[in-house]
Design an enzyme around this catalytic site. Structure first.
Site, PDB file in Angstrom:
ATOM      1  N   LYS A 224      -0.671 -10.878  -5.100  1.00  0.00           N
ATOM      2  CA  LYS A 224       0.194 -10.573  -6.248  1.00  0.00           C
ATOM      3  C   LYS A 224       0.716 -11.853  -6.917  1.00  0.00           C
ATOM      4  O   LYS A 224       0.802 -11.927  -8.139  1.00  0.00           O
ATOM      5  CB  LYS A 224       1.378  -9.709  -5.813  1.00  0.00           C
ATOM      6  N   CYS A 268       0.016   6.504  -5.872  1.00  0.00           N
ATOM      7  CA  CYS A 268      -0.683   7.402  -6.795  1.00  0.00           C
ATOM      8  C   CYS A 268      -2.174   7.484  -6.485  1.00  0.00           C
ATOM      9  O   CYS A 268      -2.955   7.986  -7.283  1.00  0.00           O
ATOM     10  CB  CYS A 268      -0.486   6.953  -8.236  1.00  0.00           C
ATOM     11  N   ARG A 383      -0.565  -1.802   7.254  1.00  0.00           N
ATOM     12  CA  ARG A 383      -1.698  -2.206   6.412  1.00  0.00           C
ATOM     13  C   ARG A 383      -2.987  -2.433   7.192  1.00  0.00           C
ATOM     14  O   ARG A 383      -2.966  -2.732   8.375  1.00  0.00           O
ATOM     15  CB  ARG A 383      -1.354  -3.523   5.699  1.00  0.00           C
ATOM     16  N   ARG A 414       2.867   9.705 -11.122  1.00  0.00           N
ATOM     17  CA  ARG A 414       3.172  11.008 -10.517  1.00  0.00           C
ATOM     18  C   ARG A 414       4.196  11.731 -11.375  1.00  0.00           C
ATOM     19  O   ARG A 414       5.363  11.381 -11.359  1.00  0.00           O
ATOM     20  CB  ARG A 414       3.798  10.797  -9.132  1.00  0.00           C
ATOM     21  N   GLY A 511     -11.389  14.337  -4.475  1.00  0.00           N
ATOM     22  CA  GLY A 511     -12.753  14.322  -5.015  1.00  0.00           C
ATOM     23  C   GLY A 511     -12.914  15.131  -6.290  1.00  0.00           C
ATOM     24  O   GLY A 511     -13.803  14.868  -7.107  1.00  0.00           O
TER      25      GLY A 511
END
Length: 605
Positions: A224, A268, A383, A414, A511
């Site tokens: 980042k 999301c 993670r 969302r 999917g």
């Protein structure tokens, strides 16, 4: 390796010398990125108790780390954009005067690497030698950072060869902020208390200084800090885009390929979308990147994107064979796990992995855990760090130095109501307007009294813009003038998270989102049925292929409707949002908002 064998770049050698004099490490080690070096560093951390080897039959080449409970995520309130003026940092960043901040941090850095090795990590963001790539060098006293950077970026001698004697690089200084006295050893994960943590960016100098955290985005400075915060400033100055976006390739049954980027705030399903397995026959999705896209105009006037990273740094909890089988296959080997649970047979476990919790685990804090413990076995921000090359659906051109031509940009968040399943902007500027208002409704997951309000997150970049958010939005508007409008990607706002009045999901997601991607592909190819509405172009109810899908016609109508009342409330909410950005907000965006309000008032559905 010693420095003289590695590079003759004077600027780099001088900088390393100067930083070493300040931090006073016991030794300096130049990383070559080799397998042998990696194994040596891993062994060092296994021997010191920091790393736990996993069962080689179940997870070959995999290791588990547990961080200090105070050092488990990015620390936004200790992240600073130290531009020369406060105005340049803007209303959404934490600003400290760079002169003052450097003085404070120099005091902290003085002798901070005593008892430790300073590792010099030359790294390339993007394929080495790509015209879109950039080089950084991270100095760190954490071997954990070295082994993660080796997965997340391209590191070592080849990068220095590319840098040459007078090449430019972004200097990144990192320390865990825990000097050791003579003979002293680490007791667990080294880091500094929160008030001494600083993740600092000096945009004009293109420099990053991080102190006090060993975790993730605070310590892996290519991610980042460089790839978004510093790169966004470079992109503004050089006329390109550094964005918090996935990149994927969609192939239709005839073999035609379309490249898409997508910006989504956290939680999301960005990684899930990047590795999607379509449910519609004959369609295929392949991954180019799951988190960051650097985009520049090519000679043909189209926007080309590269993934500047070489690995995935994904949230483990919630990742399962149901939600993301491709991620599960990616992390079967050569993966670093952080803050997840350990099973008795030497494998990993986390909430949402899709299997029942075992009778006994060692949790992310190293404590015994049973299903009756009443605590989470894995940290919610636990993670995995895994090589992108291991992803079963990695696209063949994921390392193409020229990048891939982007036809569509998705944005989303969302939103249980108001925002339809998908709509397309009228044009580029209208798309930038949509990007400026996107966000997610605040859920109970965030500790906040604002549940039900929308946290707006422009292009999902709010925590990552290295300069004034208003200048950032103006830069997006400017990009639209640099080429023939017909060559610009089309912009689509998607919302997989609509609910009905009983709180039930209207759309199955995962999917099935391939059905929406199919319409988007049809739209960019001049096909795909749409109707013009006040908010943009919307698919007709029969334009989304629902063959074999258990969604009623009524639900599809609800998903593809413009609720005038909710949208007029949305306009009021956007006005408040825009006011919070102050006087510098581009006038074009206010004009877009006024035009939207006018269209809504005249709309009779």
């Amino acid at each position: 390796m010693t420095s003289t064998n590695m590079t003759k770049n004077k600027k780099l050698l001088d900088w390393v010398k100067e930083m070493a004099e300040m931090c006073q490490p016991d030794e300096i080690y130049w990383c070559d990125g080799s397998e042998e070096e990696n194994e040596r560093l891993i062994k060092l951390m296994v021997d010191s108790g920091l790393a736990t080897p996993l069962n080689p039959e179940k997870r070959p080449g995999c290791y588990l780390f547990r961080s200090d409970p105070s050092d488990v995520a990015r620390v936004e309130d200790r992240t600073f954009i130290a531009s020369k003026t406060k105005e340049d940092a803007g209303p959404t960043n934490n600003w400290i005067d760079p002169v003052e901040l450097k003085a404070t941090m120099k005091e902290l850095y003085k002798g901070c690497m005593k008892g430790r090795t300073m590792y010099v990590i030359p790294f390339s963001m993007g394929p080495i030698g790509s015209p879109i790539s950039k080089i950084g060098v991270e100095l760190t006293d954490s071997p954990y950072v070295v082994v993660n950077m080796r997965i997340m970026t391209r590191i070592g001698k080849a990068v220095l060869d590319q840098l040459g004697e007078d090449g430019d690089f972004v200097p990144c200084l990192h320390s865990v902020g825990a000097p050791l006295k003579e003979g002293e050893k680490d007791k667990g994960w080294p880091c500094a208390p929160i008030e001494k943590k600083y993740i600092s960016h000096f945009p004009e100098e293109r420099t990053i200084w991080s102190y006090g955290s060993g975790y993730g985005g605070n310590a892996l400075l290519g991610k980042k800090c460089f790839a978004l915060r510093i790169a966004s400033v470079m992109a503004r100055d050089e006329g390109w885009l550094a964005e918090h976006m996935l990149i994927l390739r969609i192939t239709d049954p005839e073999g035609n390929k379309t490249y898409v980027t997508g910006a989504f705030p956290s939680a999301c399903g960005k990684t899930n979308l990047a590795m999607l397995i379509p449910t519609i026959p004959g369609w295929k999705v392949e991954t180019i990147g799951d988190d960051i896209a650097w985009m520049r105009f090519g000679k043909d006037g189209r926007l080309y994107a590269i993934n500047p990273e070489a690995g995935f740094f994904g949230v483990a909890p919630g990742t399962s064979m149901d939600s993301n089988p491709n991620a599960m296959h990616t992390i079967k080997k050569n993966t670093i796990f952080t803050n997840v649970a350990l099973t008795d047979d030497g494998d990993v476990w986390w909430e949402g992995i899709g299997t029942e919790p075992p009778a006994h685990l060692i949790d992310w804090q190293g404590k015994d855990w049973t299903p009756d413990s009443g605590t989470l076995a894995a940290h919610p921000n636990g993670r995995f760090t895994a090589p992108a090359s291991q992803c079963p659906v990695i696209a063949p051109e994921w390392e193409d130095p020229e990048g891939v031509p982007i036809s569509a940009i998705l944005i989303g968040g969302r939103r249980p109501n108001t925002i339809p399943l998908v709509h397309e902007s009228f044009d580029w500027n209208h798309g930038v307007f949509m990007g400026s208002i996107m966000g997610s409704e605040i859920t109970a997951a965030a500790i906040s009294n604002k549940i039900g309000q929308v946290r707006r997150d422009p292009f999902a970049m709010l925590p990552f813009i290295g300069y004034n958010v208003n200048d950032y939005l103006q830069h997006w508007l400017n990009m639209g003038t640099k080429t023939d409008p017909s060559k610009l990607p089309k912009i689509f706002y998607v919302n997989w998270f609509r609910k009905d009045s009983n709180g039930k999901w209207l759309w199955p997601g995962y999917g099935e989102n391939s059905r929406v991607l199919k319409w988007i592909v049809e739209r960019v190819n001049g096909k795909g049925k749409a109707v013009k509405t006040p908010i943009g172009y919307m698919p007709t109810v029969d334009a989304i292929d629902t063959t074999g899908l258990d969604v009623s016609k009524e639900d599809m109508e609800e998903l593809l409707s413009v609720n005038k009342e909710q949208w007029l409330q949305e306009v009021e909410s956007i006005k408040e949002h825009y006011k919070s950005y102050g006087e510098k907000l581009p006038k074009e965006l206010w004009a877009q908002l006024e035009a939207l309000e006018q269209r809504l008032k005249e709309y009779n559905g």
